[in-house]
Design an enzyme around this catalytic site. Structure first.
Site, mmCIF file in Angstrom:
data_model
loop_
_atom_site.group_PDB
_atom_site.id
_atom_site.type_symbol
_atom_site.label_atom_id
_atom_site.label_comp_id
_atom_site.label_asym_id
_atom_site.label_seq_id
_atom_site.Cartn_x
_atom_site.Cartn_y
_atom_site.Cartn_z
ATOM 1 N N TYR A 142 0.820 -1.211 0.000
ATOM 2 C CA TYR A 142 0.000 0.000 0.000
ATOM 3 C C TYR A 142 0.860 1.271 0.000
ATOM 4 O O TYR A 142 0.379 2.349 -0.309
ATOM 5 C CB TYR A 142 -0.945 0.026 1.215
ATOM 6 C CG TYR A 142 -2.023 -1.050 1.182
ATOM 7 C CD1 TYR A 142 -2.265 -1.788 0.023
ATOM 8 C CD2 TYR A 142 -2.792 -1.318 2.292
ATOM 9 C CE1 TYR A 142 -3.232 -2.771 -0.008
ATOM 10 C CE2 TYR A 142 -3.776 -2.304 2.268
ATOM 11 C CZ TYR A 142 -3.978 -3.027 1.116
ATOM 12 O OH TYR A 142 -4.951 -3.994 1.091
ATOM 13 N N LYS A 193 3.479 -15.218 1.383
ATOM 14 C CA LYS A 193 3.479 -16.125 0.236
ATOM 15 C C LYS A 193 4.907 -16.252 -0.288
ATOM 16 O O LYS A 193 5.267 -15.737 -1.341
ATOM 17 C CB LYS A 193 2.498 -15.625 -0.845
ATOM 18 C CG LYS A 193 1.083 -16.118 -0.509
ATOM 19 C CD LYS A 193 0.080 -15.910 -1.602
ATOM 20 C CE LYS A 193 0.351 -16.714 -2.846
ATOM 21 N NZ LYS A 193 0.010 -18.145 -2.731
ATOM 22 N N ASP A 226 -2.810 -17.906 1.251
ATOM 23 C CA ASP A 226 -4.009 -18.464 0.611
ATOM 24 C C ASP A 226 -4.536 -19.656 1.417
ATOM 25 O O ASP A 226 -5.738 -19.788 1.649
ATOM 26 C CB ASP A 226 -3.742 -18.845 -0.856
ATOM 27 C CG ASP A 226 -2.458 -19.636 -1.044
ATOM 28 O OD1 ASP A 226 -1.635 -19.680 -0.108
ATOM 29 O OD2 ASP A 226 -2.269 -20.221 -2.125
#
Ligand code: NAD
Length: 368
Positions: A142, A193, A226
């Site tokens: 962000y 991830k 995930d």
């Protein structure tokens, strides 16, 4: 009696309505001889824009920097949809997070037994759920540069965001998670991830090193983001503290919040770096927004706001017992069947914002 300075930024929509109920609880605490809260009221969001043409004034920012904790309602609404981008209501919230250095966002997801049937999941999956998501709030994709849309010609454009984390950012959010776990069930699940992202590889490496060096007594697991999303809806009670980056934390904490029923029930805390006395800048706010659809109608559930004040007691003022009392009072009131409209379920009737606040204060008086 211990005295603490609060800056109350009620904001827009239902913000002022739910803030009124927090003031009731704070006044009750003073009356009960537990602690005294000196409060200042400021403007933020659309209310500040209407008054000053900015989403928060410099004088209110100064108060925010000087107080012991900021208690924040909610900002935004259709009235301000067309105001310039840099003075839009959310800019006030972002400025507070940035200037106070609030890098750690704590979002508990607790399922009160009385509300287990309000969840979209089966009762046995969520009843008694008590997890804490720790989201990194000031770094990552962000904020990373470059962040732009480039015109490539031939009618093509390229949108770029940059995911970036430095060692110190991962270490300081990791410390918050490990310290919290020590006061809970002593288990941290770190999520990224690393299978596809370099920042994830570093996150994993730094968290492992921190664990080994400073927190070997805490159980540490890793789970790809995930898979963690999937496990949150499959078997959420396996988690205690989850620590993750800004982007994954944004999404995973919203998933976790829905396990518990209503947005009107969810508090949050945002904490800065501890100074040499262990004191942190801090802001406490409900997860929900300004709910323009119900603003001014006395329909808002004040529990998320009151529980956010409870988090201030726990994390800024070291008043764990008083915070437990607030949580217990909310749970007891819900157990009697009292409901605001958002958590009505099968209840025959609902109560207003003010009636729910009054019931919580009456319960506090009973259990004191
Ligand atoms: P919202 O959270 O305001 O409302 C979503 C739904 O939940 C609405 O139906 C609302 O009535 C209900 N709801 C929310 N809080 C409730 C409560 N305490 N009691 C009962 N029902 C409640 O989100 P939205 O509708 O997407 O956004 C409305 C405005 O709020 C927008 O301007 C948005 O930008 C802003 N917003 C602000 C914040 C913040 O201040 N931190 C967060 C999210 C959204």
């Amino acid at each position: 009696m211990a005295t603490f300075k609060l800056l109350l930024l009620a904001g827009d929509g239902i913000g002022p309505e739910v803030m009124t109920e927090v003031v009731k609880v704070a006044d009750w605490m003073a009356g009960a001889g537990i602690a005294l809260f000196e409060t200042e009221n400021g403007l933020v969001g659309g209310a500040a824009y209407d008054a000053h043409g900015k989403a928060i004034s410099e004088s209110d920012m100064k108060l925010a920097m000087e107080c012991d904790a900021v208690i924040f309602g909610a900002v935004g609404g259709p009235k301000w949809d067309a105001v310039p981008y840099d003075v839009r209501p959310e800019a006030g919230l972002l400025r507070l997070r940035k200037d106070l250095g609030l890098f750690a966002n704590l979002r508990p997801a607790i399922c009160y037994p009385a509300l287990a049937d309000a969840s979209s999941l089966k009762r046995e999956i969520v009843e008694g759920l008590d997890i804490m998501i720790v989201r990194e709030l000031t770094g990552g994709v962000y904020f990373g540069e470059p962040k732009e849309i480039i015109d490539l010609g031939n009618g093509q454009k390229r949108g770029i965001d940059t995911q970036v984390y430095d060692t110190y950012e991962i270490e300081r959010i990791g410390r918050v998670a490990f310290e919290l776990a020590r006061k809970r069930n002593n288990k941290v699940t770190s999520s990224e991830k690393r299978n596809v992202m370099k920042s994830g590889v570093l996150w994993h490496e730094v968290t492992n090193a921190l664990h080994k060096r400073e927190y070997p007594d805490v159980q540490l697991d890793h789970m790809l983001a995930d898979a963690l999303g999937m496990q949150l809806v499959r078997w959420p009670k396996q988690f205690d503290v989850i620590v993750t980056d800004n982007l994954f934390g944004d999404m995973l904490s919203d998933v976790a919040s829905m396990l518990t029923g209503s947005l009107g029930m969810l508090p949050s805390a945002s904490l800065g770096e501890a100074d040499k006395n262990g004191k942190r800048k801090a802001m406490y706010e409900p997860v929900h927004g300004s709910a323009p659809d119900i603003a001014g109608k006395g329909l808002a559930n004040p529990i998320a706001m009151i529980a956010s004040f409870g988090m201030a007691l726990r994390y800024s003022f070291n008043m764990g017992e008083a915070a437990d009392m607030i949580d217990k009072a909310c749970a007891n009131v819900l157990a009697t069947g009292l409901r605001t409209a958002d958590i009505k379920g099968d209840a025959a009737a609902t109560v207003s914002t003010v009636q729910m606040g009054d019931a919580i204060v009456a319960e506090l008086q009973k259990i004191k």
